[in-house]
Design an enzyme around this catalytic site. Structure first.
Site, PDB file in Angstrom:
ATOM      1  N   GLY A  87       0.837  -1.210   0.000  1.00  7.14           N
ATOM      2  CA  GLY A  87       0.000   0.000   0.000  1.00  7.14           C
ATOM      3  C   GLY A  87       0.862   1.246   0.000  1.00  7.14           C
ATOM      4  O   GLY A  87       1.815   1.327   0.757  1.00  7.14           O
ATOM      5  N   THR A 119       4.928   2.238   5.634  1.00  5.74           N
ATOM      6  CA  THR A 119       3.512   1.851   5.737  1.00  5.74           C
ATOM      7  C   THR A 119       2.760   2.817   6.659  1.00  5.74           C
ATOM      8  O   THR A 119       3.279   3.174   7.726  1.00  5.74           O
ATOM      9  CB  THR A 119       3.292   0.399   6.243  1.00  5.74           C
ATOM     10  N   ILE A 120       1.577   3.189   6.228  1.00  5.88           N
ATOM     11  CA  ILE A 120       0.745   4.029   7.091  1.00  5.88           C
ATOM     12  C   ILE A 120       0.311   3.239   8.326  1.00  5.88           C
ATOM     13  O   ILE A 120      -0.094   3.812   9.319  1.00  5.88           O
ATOM     14  CB  ILE A 120      -0.514   4.558   6.355  1.00  5.88           C
ATOM     15  N   ASP A 121       0.389   1.896   8.256  1.00  4.24           N
ATOM     16  CA  ASP A 121      -0.081   1.060   9.367  1.00  4.24           C
ATOM     17  C   ASP A 121       0.853   1.125  10.576  1.00  4.24           C
ATOM     18  O   ASP A 121       0.452   0.771  11.686  1.00  4.24           O
ATOM     19  CB  ASP A 121      -0.216  -0.401   8.925  1.00  4.24           C
ATOM     20  N   MET A 164      -7.878   3.253   8.148  1.00  4.79           N
ATOM     21  CA  MET A 164      -7.169   2.030   7.711  1.00  4.79           C
ATOM     22  C   MET A 164      -6.276   1.436   8.813  1.00  4.79           C
ATOM     23  O   MET A 164      -5.916   2.136   9.766  1.00  4.79           O
ATOM     24  CB  MET A 164      -6.329   2.321   6.480  1.00  4.79           C
ATOM     25  N   GLY A 165      -5.870   0.215   8.608  1.00  5.63           N
ATOM     26  CA  GLY A 165      -5.020  -0.494   9.566  1.00  5.63           C
ATOM     27  C   GLY A 165      -5.693  -1.811   9.913  1.00  5.63           C
ATOM     28  O   GLY A 165      -6.568  -1.854  10.772  1.00  5.63           O
ATOM     29  N   GLU A 175     -10.724   0.053  10.424  1.00  2.00           N
ATOM     30  CA  GLU A 175     -11.351  -0.843   9.437  1.00  2.00           C
ATOM     31  C   GLU A 175     -11.279  -2.295   9.899  1.00  2.00           C
ATOM     32  O   GLU A 175     -12.041  -3.139   9.452  1.00  2.00           O
ATOM     33  CB  GLU A 175     -10.632  -0.717   8.086  1.00  2.00           C
ATOM     34  N   LEU A 232      -7.713   8.317   0.609  1.00  6.83           N
ATOM     35  CA  LEU A 232      -7.329   9.715   0.870  1.00  6.83           C
ATOM     36  C   LEU A 232      -6.277   9.799   1.970  1.00  6.83           C
ATOM     37  O   LEU A 232      -5.357  10.611   1.913  1.00  6.83           O
ATOM     38  CB  LEU A 232      -8.565  10.533   1.290  1.00  6.83           C
ATOM     39  N   ARG A 261      -3.859   7.900   2.752  1.00 11.52           N
ATOM     40  CA  ARG A 261      -2.481   7.531   2.432  1.00 11.52           C
ATOM     41  C   ARG A 261      -1.943   8.279   1.210  1.00 11.52           C
ATOM     42  O   ARG A 261      -0.840   8.027   0.766  1.00 11.52           O
ATOM     43  CB  ARG A 261      -2.342   6.024   2.263  1.00 11.52           C
TER      44      ARG A 261
HETATM   45  O1  F6P Z   1      -0.815  -1.653   3.548  1.00  9.76           O
HETATM   46  C1  F6P Z   1      -1.408  -0.532   4.065  1.00  9.76           C
HETATM   47  C2  F6P Z   1      -2.874  -0.450   3.796  1.00  9.76           C
HETATM   48  O2  F6P Z   1      -3.170   0.880   3.471  1.00  9.76           O
HETATM   49  C3  F6P Z   1      -3.735  -0.957   4.966  1.00  9.76           C
HETATM   50  O3  F6P Z   1      -3.937  -0.016   5.960  1.00  9.76           O
HETATM   51  C4  F6P Z   1      -5.011  -1.372   4.288  1.00  9.76           C
HETATM   52  O4  F6P Z   1      -5.684  -2.353   5.017  1.00  9.76           O
HETATM   53  C5  F6P Z   1      -4.504  -1.905   3.001  1.00  9.76           C
HETATM   54  O5  F6P Z   1      -3.303  -1.243   2.707  1.00  9.76           O
HETATM   55  C6  F6P Z   1      -5.444  -1.736   1.848  1.00  9.76           C
HETATM   56  O6  F6P Z   1      -4.864  -2.293   0.745  1.00  9.76           O
HETATM   57  P1  F6P Z   1      -5.387  -2.177  -0.735  1.00  9.76           P
HETATM   58  O7  F6P Z   1      -5.249  -0.767  -1.162  1.00  9.76           O
HETATM   59  O8  F6P Z   1      -4.535  -3.114  -1.501  1.00  9.76           O
HETATM   60  O9  F6P Z   1      -6.824  -2.580  -0.679  1.00  9.76           O
END
Ligand code: F6P
Length: 409
Positions: free
Chosen positions: A12, A141-143, A189-190, A246, A301, A303
Site C-alpha cells: 500500500g 507503511t501508514i499502518d 485504515m489499519g 477498518e 485519501l 495515504r
Molecule cells: O498496507 C497498508 C494499507 O493501506 C492498509 O492499511 C489497508 O488495510 C490496506 O493497505 C489496503 O490495501 P489495498 O489498497 O490493496 O486494498
C-alpha cells in the site's frame, strides 16, 4: 560503487513513499552508481522485465523536490508474494538473470512487512547460490506495524491528515448541534494494528473537543457495549464522533466489516479487503437509537494526502532511502533500515539497520497499556508517541492552483 542500483516500491502506498525513492536516487548517484533503475510495479513487474532508468525522469533538483511531494508509488506497486525458494527455483533464476544483466550491485525495496519477505527471500537465495548483490529494505507503511523500528515513514503524514480531517468533520457536525442529534462514525485504515486509528486522538485540543470514542483492532469489539456508550453520550450532548479501525472485529474474529457485507476481494497475501464498517455501525445506530448518523470512510485519501504531509515524515522517508543505499554499498544484505528515536523534545531520530528475518511478515501492535481499560480510547503515552511525527509541513509546488506531481506514464 562500481555497479548499478535497482529500486522498487511494494504494498500500500503512502504520501511520502516517493520521498524515500528520491532519497535512494540521490544517495545512489552521490555514491557513484552508473545507473539507478526503477522496477515498474515492484518485483511483479521486474519479473516481466519492466523497469526504467530513473535518470530519464529525475533530471534536476526541482524533479527531486516534486517527487518528494508526489503521493502514491511513482514506479507503481504490487502485492506479490514470492514462492518459497524450494517451491519455485525458476522464479529466482529469472530474477537473478535480470539483475546480472543490468549489473545490479544494490537491490532496494521500499515496503511494509509483506514486502520485507521479498528482501528476506532474495538475500537468502543470493547467499545460497553465491551471488554478490546486496538486498536492503526501506520501511514504509501508514499502518506503522513494522517491528524493531520506532515508527514507519508514511504513518506521520497519514496521522496528520486524519487528525486534521477529523477536526474539520467535527466542525461540520457541530454546526448542526442545536436541537438535533448526530452520530458520526469515521473509519480509518489499519488491518490488525490500530496505530493510525489511535492518531484520531490528536484532533482534540484547545479549539476542538475531539472524538468521543476510539476503537482499535487490538481489543475485541462488543456491539452491545458500543451502543450503550453511544446512548450514554447522547444523553449528555447532541453530537458524537467515533473513530473506528477498518479492522475491528468481534471476540470470535468476525470483522465488523463482514457483518456489514464488506467485500469478498482477497489479495495475494490472503488479506480480505476491509471496507464498510463505518457504514454498518452508522446504520446500526440509526436503527437502534433512531438519531441521524453519518459514516466517513477516509479510504485511499488518508495515504495519498501529500498536501498535508508532515515535514518530519518527508525528511525521514528521504533519510531512510539514502541510508538503505549506504548500507547496501557498505556490504549489508538481508537487512532493513530502521528509525531510532533519539529524543522527544526536541524530537530527533537516526537510522540503524536490522536483520530483515526478524521483521518480515511480523506485525507490531499497539501495546494494551496504550489503550484505556474500557478499550475505547488511547492513553497519553500513545498521544506523546505520535505527536512529534506530525510536526511541520512541506508546502506543495503549486501550478494553476493545484499541487504539481512527478508522473510516470
Ligand atoms: O498496507 C497498508 C494499507 O493501506 C492498509 O492499511 C489497508 O488495510 C490496506 O493497505 C489496503 O490495501 P489495498 O489498497 O490493496 O486494498
Amino acid at each position: 560503487m562500481n555497479g548499478n542500483v535497482i529500486v522498487g516500491q511494494s504494498g500500500g502506498p503512502t504520501a511520502v513513499i516517493n520521498s524515500s525513492l528520491a532519497g535512494v536516487f540521490r544517495t545512489a548517484m552521490d555514491r557513484g552508481a552508473k545507473k539507478v533503475y526503477g522496477m515498474r510495479f515492484g518485483i511483479q513487474g521486474l519479473l516481466d522485465e519492466m523497469y526504467v532508468d530513473l535518470s530519464d525522469y529525475i533530471k534536476n533538483e526541482l524533479d527531486i523536490e516534486i517527487l518528494k511531494r508526489t503521493p502514491s508509488a511513482f514506479l507503481g506497486t504490487c502485492r506479490y508474494k514470492l514462492p518459497a525458494i524450494h517451491e519455485n527455483q525458476d522464479i529466482y533464476e529469472k530474477i537473478f538473470e535480470i539483475l546480472n544483466k543490468l549489473n545490479i550491485e544494490c537491490f532496494i525495496y521500499i515496503g511494509g512487512n509483506d514486502s520485507m519477505d521479498t528482501i528476506k527471500k532474495l538475500s537468502d537465495y543470493a547467499i545460497l547460490t553465491g551471488q554478490t548483490q546486496k538486498f536492503v529494505g526501506v520501511p514504509k507503511t501508514i499502518d506503522n506495524d513494522l517491528a524493531l523500528t520506532d515508527h514507519t515513514p508514511g504513518y506521520g503524514s497519514a496521522a496528520k491528515y486524519i487528525a486534521t480531517s477529523i477536526k474539520e468533520v467535527i466542525r461540520d457536525g457541530n454546526g448542526f448541534s442545536y436541537k438535533k442529534q448526530l452520530v458520526t462514525v469515521i473509519e480509518i485504515m489499519g488491518r490488525n494494528a490500530g496505530w493510525l486509528t489511535g492518531s484520531a486522538a490528536l484532533a482534540k485540543g484547545e479549539d476542538c473537543e475531539g472524538v468521543d470514542l476510539i476503537y482499535l483492532p487490538e481489543v475485541p469489539f462488543e456491539t452491545e457495549e458500543f451502543l450503550k456508550e453511544v446512548r450514554a453520550l447522547l444523553a449528555q450532548k447532541s453530537t458524537v464522533f467515533i473513530a473506528i479501525s477498518e479492522g475491528i472485529r468481534m471476540a470470535d474474529g468476525t470483522y465488523v466489516s463482514e457483518a456489514g457485507g464488506g467485500s469478498d476481494y482477497v489479495d495475494a497475501f490472503g488479506h480480505k479487503q476491509l471496507t464498510g464498517s463505518a457504514t454498518y455501525l452508522a446504520s446500526l445506530i440509526n436503527h437502534e437509537i433512531g438519531c441521524k448518523t453519518r459514516a466517513v470512510e477516509f479510504s485511499s485519501l488518508q495515504r495519498s494526502a501529500s498536501h498535508l504531509a508532515s515535514r518530519v515524515d518527508i525528511n525521514e522517508a528521504f533519510m531512510v532511502g539514502g541510508a538503505a543505499v549506504k548500507a547496501a554499498d557498505e556490504g549489508d544484505s538481508g537487512k532493513m533500515v530502521v528509525i531510532d528515536r533519539v529524543s522527544d523534545d526536541p524530537y530527533q531520530s537516526a537510522t540503524g539497520v536490522y536483520d530483515v528475518h526478524k521483521i518480515a511478515n511480523g506485525e507490531k501492535l499497539v501495546p494494551r497499556n496504550w489503550i484505556n481499560e474500557k478499550g475505547n480510547y488511547v492513553t497519553e503515552d500513545f498521544i506523546d508517541y505520535v505527536r512529534p511525527l506530525i510536526q511541520g509541513d512541506y508546502p506543495c509546488v503549486m501550478v494553476n492552483g493545484l499541487p504539481r506531481h512527478l508522473y510516470l506514464k
